[in-house]
Design a protein around this motif. Structure first.
Motif, PDB file in Angstrom:
ATOM      1  N   GLY A   1       0.909  -1.204   0.155  1.00 50.92           N
ATOM      2  CA  GLY A   1       0.223  -0.019  -0.086  1.00 50.92           C
ATOM      3  C   GLY A   1       0.808   1.115   0.124  1.00 50.92           C
ATOM      4  O   GLY A   1       0.563   2.290  -0.710  1.00 50.92           O
ATOM      5  N   TRP A   2       1.905   1.255   0.909  1.00 52.68           N
ATOM      6  CA  TRP A   2       2.950   2.491   0.936  1.00 52.68           C
ATOM      7  C   TRP A   2       3.464   2.656  -0.816  1.00 52.68           C
ATOM      8  O   TRP A   2       3.662   3.734  -1.159  1.00 52.68           O
ATOM      9  N   ILE A   3       4.009   1.482  -1.226  1.00 50.58           N
ATOM     10  CA  ILE A   3       4.717   1.677  -2.454  1.00 50.58           C
ATOM     11  C   ILE A   3       3.690   2.004  -3.274  1.00 50.58           C
ATOM     12  O   ILE A   3       4.127   3.030  -4.202  1.00 50.58           O
ATOM     13  N   ALA A   4       2.461   1.628  -3.556  1.00 49.81           N
ATOM     14  CA  ALA A   4       1.186   1.913  -4.470  1.00 49.81           C
ATOM     15  C   ALA A   4       1.103   3.511  -4.293  1.00 49.81           C
ATOM     16  O   ALA A   4       0.645   4.100  -5.152  1.00 49.81           O
ATOM     17  N   SER A   5       1.070   3.958  -3.103  1.00 53.12           N
ATOM     18  CA  SER A   5       0.629   5.322  -2.819  1.00 53.12           C
ATOM     19  C   SER A   5       1.772   6.281  -3.244  1.00 53.12           C
ATOM     20  O   SER A   5       1.462   7.262  -3.820  1.00 53.12           O
ATOM     21  N   LYS A   6       3.053   5.638  -3.507  1.00 53.83           N
ATOM     22  CA  LYS A   6       4.174   6.390  -3.718  1.00 53.83           C
ATOM     23  C   LYS A   6       4.087   6.321  -5.322  1.00 53.83           C
ATOM     24  O   LYS A   6       4.305   7.327  -5.962  1.00 53.83           O
ATOM     25  N   ILE A   7       3.849   5.306  -5.899  1.00 52.39           N
ATOM     26  CA  ILE A   7       3.452   5.253  -7.431  1.00 52.39           C
ATOM     27  C   ILE A   7       2.612   6.341  -7.957  1.00 52.39           C
ATOM     28  O   ILE A   7       2.690   6.939  -9.056  1.00 52.39           O
ATOM     29  N   MET A   8       1.366   6.266  -7.131  1.00 48.86           N
ATOM     30  CA  MET A   8       0.177   6.784  -7.799  1.00 48.86           C
ATOM     31  C   MET A   8       0.285   8.254  -6.913  1.00 48.86           C
ATOM     32  O   MET A   8      -0.622   9.163  -7.322  1.00 48.86           O
ATOM     33  N   LYS A   9       1.097   8.726  -6.268  1.00 49.53           N
ATOM     34  CA  LYS A   9       1.494   9.847  -5.780  1.00 49.53           C
ATOM     35  C   LYS A   9       0.375  10.684  -4.910  1.00 49.53           C
ATOM     36  O   LYS A   9      -0.300  11.601  -5.068  1.00 49.53           O
ATOM     37  N   THR A  10      -0.163   9.688  -3.917  1.00 50.18           N
ATOM     38  CA  THR A  10      -1.068   9.773  -2.835  1.00 50.18           C
ATOM     39  C   THR A  10      -0.651   9.627  -1.736  1.00 50.18           C
ATOM     40  O   THR A  10      -1.237   9.681  -0.607  1.00 50.18           O
ATOM     41  N   ASP A  11       0.811   9.565  -1.312  1.00 52.45           N
ATOM     42  CA  ASP A  11       1.378   9.278  -0.319  1.00 52.45           C
ATOM     43  C   ASP A  11       1.048  10.454   0.815  1.00 52.45           C
ATOM     44  O   ASP A  11       0.857  10.255   1.961  1.00 52.45           O
ATOM     45  N   ALA A  12       1.190  11.761   0.327  1.00 49.86           N
ATOM     46  CA  ALA A  12       0.920  13.020   1.331  1.00 49.86           C
ATOM     47  C   ALA A  12      -0.433  12.758   1.989  1.00 49.86           C
ATOM     48  O   ALA A  12      -0.708  13.325   3.034  1.00 49.86           O
TER      49      ALA A  12
ATOM     50  N   VAL B   1      -2.219  -0.377  -6.523  1.00 50.80           N
ATOM     51  CA  VAL B   1      -2.188   0.455  -7.440  1.00 50.80           C
ATOM     52  C   VAL B   1      -3.634   0.599  -8.466  1.00 50.80           C
ATOM     53  O   VAL B   1      -3.971   1.566  -8.642  1.00 50.80           O
ATOM     54  N   ILE B   2      -3.878  -0.518  -8.605  1.00 52.36           N
ATOM     55  CA  ILE B   2      -5.330  -0.450  -9.296  1.00 52.36           C
ATOM     56  C   ILE B   2      -6.213   0.056  -8.636  1.00 52.36           C
ATOM     57  O   ILE B   2      -7.471   1.075  -9.080  1.00 52.36           O
ATOM     58  N   LEU B   3      -6.562  -0.099  -7.545  1.00 57.47           N
ATOM     59  CA  LEU B   3      -7.596   0.484  -6.324  1.00 57.47           C
ATOM     60  C   LEU B   3      -7.240   2.096  -6.498  1.00 57.47           C
ATOM     61  O   LEU B   3      -8.196   2.730  -6.306  1.00 57.47           O
ATOM     62  N   LEU B   4      -6.145   2.290  -6.170  1.00 56.98           N
ATOM     63  CA  LEU B   4      -5.626   3.778  -6.157  1.00 56.98           C
ATOM     64  C   LEU B   4      -6.258   4.690  -7.349  1.00 56.98           C
ATOM     65  O   LEU B   4      -6.494   5.779  -7.440  1.00 56.98           O
ATOM     66  N   PHE B   5      -5.887   4.031  -8.433  1.00 53.01           N
ATOM     67  CA  PHE B   5      -6.093   4.630  -9.640  1.00 53.01           C
ATOM     68  C   PHE B   5      -7.729   4.674  -9.884  1.00 53.01           C
ATOM     69  O   PHE B   5      -8.325   5.701 -10.007  1.00 53.01           O
ATOM     70  N   LEU B   6      -8.541   3.558  -9.494  1.00 51.79           N
ATOM     71  CA  LEU B   6     -10.050   3.699  -9.403  1.00 51.79           C
ATOM     72  C   LEU B   6     -10.514   4.728  -8.442  1.00 51.79           C
ATOM     73  O   LEU B   6     -11.498   5.473  -8.864  1.00 51.79           O
ATOM     74  N   VAL B   7      -9.759   4.706  -7.371  1.00 51.95           N
ATOM     75  CA  VAL B   7     -10.399   6.077  -6.276  1.00 51.95           C
ATOM     76  C   VAL B   7     -10.321   7.252  -7.006  1.00 51.95           C
ATOM     77  O   VAL B   7     -10.917   8.167  -6.751  1.00 51.95           O
ATOM     78  N   LYS B   8      -8.903   7.467  -7.532  1.00 47.60           N
ATOM     79  CA  LYS B   8      -8.787   8.815  -8.069  1.00 47.60           C
ATOM     80  C   LYS B   8      -9.629   9.358  -9.187  1.00 47.60           C
ATOM     81  O   LYS B   8      -9.902  10.208  -9.511  1.00 47.60           O
ATOM     82  N   LEU B   9     -10.003   8.064 -10.140  1.00 45.95           N
ATOM     83  CA  LEU B   9     -10.944   8.202 -10.998  1.00 45.95           C
ATOM     84  C   LEU B   9     -12.338   8.366 -10.621  1.00 45.95           C
ATOM     85  O   LEU B   9     -13.019   9.710 -11.168  1.00 45.95           O
ATOM     86  N   VAL B  10     -12.727   7.939  -9.533  1.00 45.96           N
ATOM     87  CA  VAL B  10     -14.139   8.047  -9.179  1.00 45.96           C
ATOM     88  C   VAL B  10     -14.297   9.376  -8.414  1.00 45.96           C
ATOM     89  O   VAL B  10     -15.176  10.142  -8.504  1.00 45.96           O
ATOM     90  N   THR B  11     -13.159   9.991  -7.565  1.00 45.26           N
ATOM     91  CA  THR B  11     -13.269  10.990  -6.828  1.00 45.26           C
ATOM     92  C   THR B  11     -12.684  12.348  -7.562  1.00 45.26           C
ATOM     93  O   THR B  11     -13.004  13.271  -7.110  1.00 45.26           O
ATOM     94  N   GLY B  12     -12.090  12.047  -8.629  1.00 46.00           N
ATOM     95  CA  GLY B  12     -11.664  13.095  -9.566  1.00 46.00           C
ATOM     96  C   GLY B  12     -10.808  13.909  -8.926  1.00 46.00           C
ATOM     97  O   GLY B  12     -10.501  14.938  -9.451  1.00 46.00           O
ATOM     98  N   ARG B  13      -9.715  13.266  -7.967  1.00 48.58           N
ATOM     99  CA  ARG B  13      -8.698  13.852  -7.274  1.00 48.58           C
ATOM    100  C   ARG B  13      -7.571  13.909  -8.185  1.00 48.58           C
ATOM    101  O   ARG B  13      -7.232  12.660  -8.690  1.00 48.58           O
ATOM    102  N   SER B  14      -6.776  14.830  -8.538  1.00 53.35           N
ATOM    103  CA  SER B  14      -5.443  14.803  -9.223  1.00 53.35           C
ATOM    104  C   SER B  14      -4.604  15.557  -8.339  1.00 53.35           C
ATOM    105  O   SER B  14      -4.857  16.306  -7.587  1.00 53.35           O
TER     106      SER B  14
END
Length: 86
Positions: free
Chosen positions: A15-26, A71-84
């Motif tokens: 989860g930590w590495i995926a958040s780094k990849i998807m730039k949601t770690d902050a 990574v897929i989960l974070l991508f889908l969450v970003k897609l649904v919430t519209g957060r970039s």
């Protein structure tokens, strides 16, 4: 008991590495990283069984399945919430 703790650690790292990849770690803390990793593991395992007949046994396979699912989960969450990232 130990297997459960190992999966929590693997899920947390994935989860930590995926958040780094998807730039949601902050936006995420350690608990959310673990949750994303564990749910990502379930999602990755489901996707793996859906498309292949590989069971993904072993710690490295489990880690990479969790990472892919997270990574897929974070991508889908970003897609649904519209957060970039701003």
């Amino acid at each position: 008991m130990w297997a459960f703790l190992v999966y929590i650690v693997i899920g947390g790292l994935a989860g930590w590495i995926a958040s780094k990849i998807m730039k949601t770690d902050a936006q995420m803390g350690i608990i959310l990283n673990i949750v994303v990793g564990v749910i990502g593991g379930l999602l990755g395992g489901w996707i793996l069984r859906l498309f292949t007949d590989v069971d993904g046994s072993g710690l490295w396979a489990t880690f990479f399945i969790c990472l892919l699912g997270a990574v897929i989960l974070l991508f889908l969450v970003k897609l649904v919430t519209g957060r970039s990232r701003v």
